[in-house]
Design an enzyme around this catalytic site. Structure first.
Site, PDB file in Angstrom:
ATOM      1  N   ASP A 294       0.998  -1.278   0.106  1.00 34.35           N
ATOM      2  CA  ASP A 294       0.061  -0.097  -0.127  1.00 34.35           C
ATOM      3  C   ASP A 294       0.826   1.302  -0.142  1.00 34.35           C
ATOM      4  OD1 ASP A 294      -2.795  -0.955  -0.004  1.00 34.35           O
ATOM      5  OD2 ASP A 294      -2.492  -1.180   2.072  1.00 34.35           O
ATOM      6  N   THR A 295       0.403   2.185  -0.754  1.00 31.05           N
ATOM      7  CA  THR A 295       1.324   3.216  -1.242  1.00 31.05           C
ATOM      8  C   THR A 295       0.661   4.516  -1.406  1.00 31.05           C
ATOM      9  OG1 THR A 295       2.546   1.371  -2.351  1.00 31.05           O
ATOM     10  CG2 THR A 295       2.718   3.575  -3.192  1.00 31.05           C
ATOM     11  N   THR A 296       1.672   5.689  -1.246  1.00 29.93           N
ATOM     12  CA  THR A 296       1.145   6.777  -1.550  1.00 29.93           C
ATOM     13  C   THR A 296       1.838   7.482  -2.883  1.00 29.93           C
ATOM     14  OG1 THR A 296       0.447   7.399   0.536  1.00 29.93           O
ATOM     15  CG2 THR A 296       0.786   9.020  -0.865  1.00 29.93           C
TER      16      THR A 296
END
Length: 486
Positions: A294-296
Site C-alpha cells: 500500500d502506497t502513496t
C-alpha cells in the site's frame, strides 16, 4: 510551499511529510521512497531511497523456523532500514529552495496539534489501537488523532539525518530490532541518485526507476504494446485483451529477473520476441513459452518547469504492524519482497535491498521537455495501471481527467504482492463499469467483475500541455485524493 516560492521538490516533500503524519495506513517515516525529477532541461534524475536489510539479517534462521517466504506481518525481519527520511533530505538537498524546517512545519503541526482520522484509516484503527497509543482513542472518521512522537521525530529531522536515524527514532529501532540492526546500519544513508530507465514509446520517452524497482515492467509492457494493433476505442475488449497480454508477457518472469542491481537491458530488448507470442484471438499460457520475477503517490510541477514524481510506501497497510515504541512510527514490511530460496539473487541478507513494487513514472517529449508526471498505488498492479493510463494519454489523446477516471483492469493476486507466483493462474479483475468482461472471457481469460477498491490504484497525473498550461487529475474514486494548482 509553491506559494512561498518553493520548488516542486519542496512541495513534494512537504506533501509527503503531511501524509506521513495523517495517512500512516499508506505511507510514513517508517517506509521507503522513490522519485524522479525533471528540472526543466535534459534527462530526469532518479532517487532510490529504499532501505537495506540490517546486519543481523539471517535467512537460515527463518528457514529453520519453517518459513518458505518472508513473514508478512508482526515480524521486524521484514523491515529493512526505512529510507523515507533519507529520501526527503536528498530531494530537498539537491532541488529544494526553502529551509527544511519550513518544509516540514505543516506536518509537525498536524502531528503535534492533531488531525481528523481519515475514512480510509478507520478500518485499521481497531487493529493498530492496541499497538500504538496514538490511535487508541480514535474510533471513527473525524476523531482527533495526535502523534507527539512523530512531531519530535520530524523536528529532529529538520536539523539533519543524525537527529532522526541516530536519535530517538534510531534508538527505538535498535531496541525493537533486537539484533536485526546495528548503529552502523542506521548511520548509512539509504538515499542514492541512480540512472533512470527509459524507453521510446508512442512518440515519447517514458522514464522510471531501475531495479530494485519493478519499473522495467511498465517500460517493457509499453514497448510490447506499441507494436500491437490497438483498437481506436479503449472500450473495445480487444484493447483490454492486448494490454493484459502485454502486461503478462512483460511480467511472467519477474521473480527471476528482479533483484537489486539487476541489469534489465536484455529483458527490455526482448519486447519483440514477447510481443510475437501474443494472440489477438485468445489468452496465451506464458509458461509454455519460457525457460526454467500500500502506497502513496504524489506529483508536483512548479512555475519554473520542475516536475517531481514521488512514490512512498509502507508496503502493506500500516506496514508490518510493528511500531517503533518511542515515537510511535509504524514500520514498513517491504522485506516481503525478499526471497528465501537459497542462492536466489534476491535472497534476504545483510545490506540488501528487496525487490520493490514502487513505480514512479515521468514522460518527456522528443525535445527533452517535460510532458507528464504520473503514478499510482497498487502493489504488483502498478505497472498495469500505468500502462492503461499512459496508453489513454499518449495513444488516444485523452485528457488527464478522462485517462485517470476511466475504469481499469488488473491481474489479481492474493496479497497484492504475489501476482507472478503463478502468472497463468492470475484472474483479470475488471472494475465495475469496465466494458471488457465478456470479450475477455471469450478470449480465454478468467475474469472477475469487482467494485472499485485500492487494488485498482489511486492514480494521479499532471500533464504539461504544449502551451505550457498545466492539466492535472487525481483519481476521482479515491476518498482522499486531490489535485490543486495556483
Amino acid at each position: 510551499m509553491l506559494e512561498r516560492g518553493g520548488s516542486a521538490a519542496d512541495a513534494a516533500v512537504a506533501a509527503n511529510a503531511v501524509l506521513a503524519v495523517t495517512a500512516p495506513h499508506m505511507c510514513g517515516l517508517g517506509g521507503d521512497l522513490f522519485a524522479l525529477v525533471h528540472d526543466g532541461t535534459g534527462a530526469p534524475t532518479a532517487l532510490n531511497a529504499s532501505g537495506r536489510a540490517g546486519s543481523g539479517a539471517d535467512p537460515e534462521r527463518l528457514r529453520a523456523e519453517g518459513h518458505d517466504r518472508m513473514p508478512h506481518r508482526h515480524d521486524i525481519r521484514s523491515t529493512p532500514v526505512p529510507g523515507c527520511a533519507d529520501g526527503w533530505l536528498a530531494l530537498h538537498g539537491r532541488y529544494g529552495r526553502l529551509p527544511m524546517a519550513e518544509v516540514l512545519a505543516p506536518a509537525i503541526g498536524h502531528a503535534r496539534d492533531g488531525f481528523p482520522a481519515s475514512p480510509l484509516m478507520v478500518p485499521g484503527l481497531e487493529t493498530v489501537g492496541p499497538l500504538c497509543e496514538d490511535f487508541a482513542s480514535a474510533r471513527q472518521s473525524g476523531d482527533l488523532i495526535r502523534r507527539p512522537g512523530v512531531a519530535r521525530a520530524l523536528e529532529s529531522l529538520a536539523d539533519g539525518r543524525e537527529g532522526f536515524y541516530l536519535g530517538e527514532f534510531g534508538e527505538g529501532l535498535l531496541a525493537v530490532g533486537a539484533g536485526e540492526y546495528t548503529e552502523d546500519d542506521l548511520a548509512k544513508d539509504s538515499a542514492e541518485w541512480v540512472d533512470p530507465l527509459r524507453v521510446r514509446a508512442f512518440g515519447h520517452d517514458v522514464w522510471t526507476m531501475p531495479p530494485n524497482s519493478q519499473g522495467y515492467l511498465l517500460l517493457l509492457a509499453l514497448n510490447i504494446a506499441e507494436g500491437l494493433d490497438l483498437p481506436a476505442d479503449p472500450a473495445d475488449p480487444l484493447w483490454a485483451h492486448l494490454l493484459v497480454e502485454a502486461a503478462r508477457m512483460a511480467g511472467h518472469d519477474r521473480l527471476e529477473v528482479l533483484f537489486e542491481g539487476a541489469s534489465v537491458d536484455e529483458v527490455l530488448g526482448s519486447a519483440a520476441a514477447r510481443r510475437a507470442l501474443i494472440d489477438p484471438a485468445g489468452r496465451v499460457a506464458v509458461r509454455d513459452h519460457i525457460a526454467p520475477g500500500d502506497t502513496t503517490y504524489l506529483c508536483a510541477v512548479d512555475g519554473g518547469g520542475m516536475g517531481v514524481s514521488l512514490i512512498q510506501s509502507n508496503a502493506a497497510g500500516f506496514g508490518g504492524l510493528v511500531f517503533e515504541p518511542r515515537t510511535g512510527i509504524n514500520l514498513h514490511n517491504r522485506g516481503i519482497g525478499f526471497s528465501l530460496v537459497p542462492g536466489h539473487p534476491a535472497e534476504y541478507g545483510p545490506g540488501r535491498r528487496p525487490p520493490h513494487t514502487l513505480v514512479p513514472a515521468l514522460v518527456t517529449r522528443p525535445d527533452g521537455s517535460l510532458r507528464s508526471v504520473v503514478g499510482t498505488m497498487g502493489g504488483d498492479a502498478q505497472p498495469q495501471i500505468l500502462l492503461q493510463v499512459l496508453t489513454r494519454l499518449l495513444v488516444h489523446g485523452q485528457a488527464p481527467g478522462t485517462a485517470i477516471g476511466a475504469a481499469r483492469w488488473r491481474l489479481a493476486s492474493g496479497t497484492g504482492f504475489d501476482t507472478w507466483d503463478a502468472p497463468d493462474q492470475a484472474m483479470v479483475e475488471v472494475e465495475d463499469g469496465g466494458p471488457w468482461s465478456d470479450g475477455l472471457r471469450d478470449r480465454g481469460h478468467p475474469v472477475g467483475a469487482v467494485p472499485y477498491g485500492s487494488a485498482f490504484g489511486h492514480a494521479h497525473l499532471i500533464d504539461v500541455l504544449p502551451s505550457g498550461v498545466l492539466a492535472g487529475a487525481a483519481d476521482p474514486r479515491s476518498i482522499i485524493g486531490a489535485a490543486a494548482g495556483l
